[in-house]
Design a protein around this motif. Structure first.
Motif, mmCIF file in Angstrom:
data_model
loop_
_atom_site.group_PDB
_atom_site.id
_atom_site.type_symbol
_atom_site.label_atom_id
_atom_site.label_comp_id
_atom_site.label_asym_id
_atom_site.label_seq_id
_atom_site.Cartn_x
_atom_site.Cartn_y
_atom_site.Cartn_z
ATOM 1 N N LEU A 42 0.794 -1.225 0.000
ATOM 2 C CA LEU A 42 0.000 0.000 0.000
ATOM 3 C C LEU A 42 0.828 1.279 0.000
ATOM 4 C CD1 LEU A 42 -2.808 -1.105 2.404
ATOM 5 C CD2 LEU A 42 -2.997 -0.695 -0.024
ATOM 6 N N VAL A 43 2.140 1.172 0.122
ATOM 7 C CA VAL A 43 2.953 2.382 0.069
ATOM 8 C C VAL A 43 4.032 2.268 -0.999
ATOM 9 C CG1 VAL A 43 4.464 3.934 1.320
ATOM 10 C CG2 VAL A 43 2.505 2.948 2.479
ATOM 11 N N PHE A 45 4.692 -0.074 -3.424
ATOM 12 C CA PHE A 45 4.220 -0.361 -4.778
ATOM 13 C C PHE A 45 3.444 0.810 -5.390
ATOM 14 C CE2 PHE A 45 0.886 -2.331 -7.503
ATOM 15 C CZ PHE A 45 1.717 -2.658 -8.556
ATOM 16 N N PRO A 46 2.486 1.393 -4.646
ATOM 17 C CA PRO A 46 1.800 2.579 -5.204
ATOM 18 C C PRO A 46 2.755 3.716 -5.507
ATOM 19 C CG PRO A 46 0.657 1.800 -3.258
ATOM 20 C CD PRO A 46 1.900 0.992 -3.362
ATOM 21 N N LEU A 47 3.768 3.850 -4.664
ATOM 22 C CA LEU A 47 4.715 4.936 -4.901
ATOM 23 C C LEU A 47 5.403 4.758 -6.251
ATOM 24 C CD1 LEU A 47 6.118 7.415 -3.609
ATOM 25 C CD2 LEU A 47 7.955 5.851 -3.031
ATOM 26 N N GLN A 49 4.334 2.994 -8.717
ATOM 27 C CA GLN A 49 3.344 3.149 -9.773
ATOM 28 C C GLN A 49 3.023 4.632 -10.027
ATOM 29 O OE1 GLN A 49 -0.418 1.154 -9.146
ATOM 30 N NE2 GLN A 49 -0.259 0.199 -11.151
ATOM 31 N N GLY A 50 2.946 5.404 -8.928
ATOM 32 C CA GLY A 50 2.698 6.831 -9.062
ATOM 33 C C GLY A 50 3.800 7.506 -9.851
ATOM 34 N N GLY A 297 2.379 14.870 -7.085
ATOM 35 C CA GLY A 297 2.749 14.023 -5.951
ATOM 36 C C GLY A 297 4.246 13.769 -5.905
ATOM 37 N N VAL A 298 4.816 13.429 -7.051
ATOM 38 C CA VAL A 298 6.250 13.155 -7.091
ATOM 39 C C VAL A 298 7.041 14.405 -6.732
ATOM 40 C CG1 VAL A 298 8.166 12.526 -8.602
ATOM 41 C CG2 VAL A 298 6.007 11.282 -8.752
#
Lengths: 322, 299
Positions: A42-43, A45-47, A49-50, A297-298
């Motif tokens: 939840l952190v 992998f999404p990061l 992907q983001g 976000g990045v």
């Protein structure tokens, strides 16, 4: 937060060693595993992907949608999003102006959180009547859910029937349009966020104050130190570890503070900070521009990482290990 | 420029020790109390005013000269609770369920991890702790799109469980830091004694350390609860649009939308939401100072 580097136990090639190693540590890893899995899924992998999404043109029309049985159709566009955002184009959120506003917002909030929180902690850290009562009352803003506080303040700041203007007019000052299209809106959300954040600082610093040995104060007093000198030479150094942690946390939390601004002023460009704009791109509009939201976000994460690195280095330079 | 405690202590004349606390002058006492009374008023007033407004009809909540009572009644509460104004009870149920699940899951997972990090120097510990610090920095903006995407794929988009997992990932890192600090303050002799008496590492953790860490656990639970109870962004974005599936933080916005705000109903709903939170807070607050200072701060 003592993050001392631990020497990993050397793993020699022999199976006996491996067995000893597992025998010693299997339950440790069993205890840690759930958190690692949750944070991984939840952190981390999404990061990643983001990060990937910020190089694509993904939006609500081309994202894969299992419900509609539609495959992903977004394409890689390289650095295009970053060019759009970093050019400061107003149709992409006027990045540099928004960054400047975010920095003003963060600095103003954390400065006021810290100074007011410290002042109240110092006042509370002495034996006196009603001490517990004061503490409970002063913590109250922290206890009330943020969205409720935001509504309450929105009501108080209303230009027609809000109590703030009523009080101003009662003492002969002109009422203001607090949450309108002007920089006053930023002042208003800072006020609200300060009101919300002071209790945490106060409690954390109160904990720090109680850890300073009383002898130090008595000794300083024997030496004829004035209250101000005692504050500067005993209290502040005694609080340094606590302060450096809460200020770092405060900066990160305020930089990313979303609900106050979103609920108080919505999409008002005068209170726009980086995260609220990212959410605007993510959530509103017909197409829901996920790519630009990810790019923001990045960029937010990059700014915070740079800040945290510089900050920790500066603190370590003063002998603090965070 | 800190003062060297030992040298000062040696220099201080022992005979002349008096406590300055009893000698506070009347004037400074008045100043101290008035400062604290003023601060307390500022802290309490907005909450108090919500309470006042919650009894007024919507039309009277927007009068230009505010009064304490004006046609006050319990009608707003009746409207909100009966469901004629928004699906309050559904929102409340959703919020309680989500916050409770987040608290239980978050505290359990944070506690085991914090205990492991506090007691054992295992390979990877350093990276684990560092990653918790870094995770604090992640803006939801960078995670919200991928999380939306992942939950969509897992079929959890719009579901309670998906949101709980997302909140856990927010609550766990900070909770772990707090609890690690708390476990650090519990002497390791206790663990050793437990092992000698034949308890497994899990047994030591479950039967000896957890009960001793109750104040720390209370603070952590409270923190996790607040994270889930008051979160707006993920709840807006990840829950389905169906009115009954919303949380309070999202649902209450219906009173603010459109052109006129129904302040009376909003205030009544707010009071109903705030009262349980404030009660829980009141029960936990005496642990807050010790729990926080042992945890996040010194950790």
């Amino acid at each position: 937060m003592t993050l001392t580097a631990e020497k990993p136990v050397a793993l020699a090639g022999r199976p006996g060693r491996v067995r000893t190693f597992l025998g010693r540590f299997w339950f440790v890893y069993a205890m840690v595993l759930p958190v690692v899995v949750v944070l991984g899924v939840l952190v981390v992998f999404p990061l990643l992907q983001g990060l990937y999404f910020s190089f694509t043109d993904i939006n609500d029309n081309n994202i894969a949608n299992p419900v509609l049985d539609r495959p992903a159709r977004y394409e890689i566009t390289g650095l295009e999003n970053y060019f759009h955002v970093l050019s400061g184009d107003p149709s992409y959120g006027a990045f540099w102006a928004t960054l400047a506003r975010t920095l003003i917002w963060t600095f103003a909030c954390v400065f006021l959180h810290y100074t007011i929180g410290l002042a109240l902690a110092v006042l509370l850290n002495r034996p006196m009547r009603f001490r517990t009562l004061y503490r409970v009352l002063l913590i109250l803003p922290w206890a009330v859910p943020v969205f409720i506080s935001a509504f309450a303040w929105k009501y108080l700041f209303n230009s027609e029937y809000g109590l703030v203007n009523w009080a101003l007019e009662a003492v002969g000052l002109p009422g203001q349009v607090w949450l309108g299209q002007s920089d006053l809106a930023l002042v208003s959300v800072v006020v609200v966020n300060v009101w919300l954040g002071v209790p945490f600082m106060m409690v954390a610093l109160l904990g720090g104050l109680q850890a300073i040995p009383a002898d130090l104060y008595e000794a300083a007093e024997m030496d004829g130190a004035t209250p101000w000198q005692r504050f500067v030479h005993v209290t502040l150094p005694g609080l340094r570890t606590v302060s450096s942690s809460v200020v770092l946390l405060g900066v990160i939390w305020t930089f990313n503070m979303f609900p106050v601004i979103y609920l108080m002023t919505g999409n008002n460009p005068h209170t726009r900070i980086l995260v609220t704009y990212a959410f605007e791109r993510f959530f509103s509009g017909a197409t829901r521009d996920f790519a630009i939201a990810s790019t923001y976000g990045v960029l937010i994460l990059s700014v915070l990482l740079v800040f945290a690195t510089v900050y920790r280095r500066a603190m370590r330079g003063q002998g603090e290990v965070l | 420029m800190s003062i060297d405690a030992a040298s000062l202590r040696a220099a201080a004349p022992v005979a002349d020790r008096r406590s300055h606390r009893t000698r506070r002058s009347a004037l400074s006492s008045v100043a101290l109390h008035s400062a604290l009374v003023f601060a307390s008023l500022v802290a309490v007033f907005p909450v108090f005013w919500v309470l006042v407004v919650s009894f007024k009809p919507n039309a009277k909540a927007i009068e230009s000269t505010p009064t304490l009572f004006n046609e006050s009644s319990l009608d707003n509460y009746a409207d909100v609770l009966s469901g004629s104004k928004g699906a309050f009870l559904s929102w409340f149920g959703n919020s309680v369920l989500i916050a409770a699940l987040t608290t239980v899951l978050g505290v359990l997972m944070a506690a085991t991890t914090a205990y492991a990090a506090s007691r054992f120097r295992f390979p990877g510990r350093h990276w684990l702790l560092l990653s918790f610090l870094v995770v604090q920095m992640f803006p939801f903006a960078v995670l919200i799109v991928p999380l939306y995407n992942i939950l969509l794929h897992l079929g959890l988009q719009g579901s309670v469980l998906g949101l709980v997992l997302v909140y856990c990932s927010t609550a766990i890192p900070f909770a772990t830091f707090m609890l690690k600090g708390y476990f650090d303050s519990i002497p390791t002799d206790i663990d050793e004694a437990g092992r000698v008496d034949g308890l497994s590492p899990f047994g030591v953790f479950w039967r000896l350390v957890l009960p001793l860490a109750r104040p720390g656990l209370a603070v952590t639970a409270f923190y996790s609860f607040i994270v889930a109870w008051g979160e707006v962004a993920f709840a807006s974005a990840l829950l389905s649009a169906d009115d009954r599936s919303k949380t309070l933080a999202v649902g209450l916005q219906v009173f603010v939308q459109q052109n006129r705000t129904e302040w009376g109903h909003l205030a009544a709903a707010s009071v109903l939401v705030a009262v349980p939170a404030v009660l829980v807070f009141y029960l936990v607050q005496r642990f807050l100072v010790s729990g926080l200072s042992a945890g996040s701060v010194k950790g």
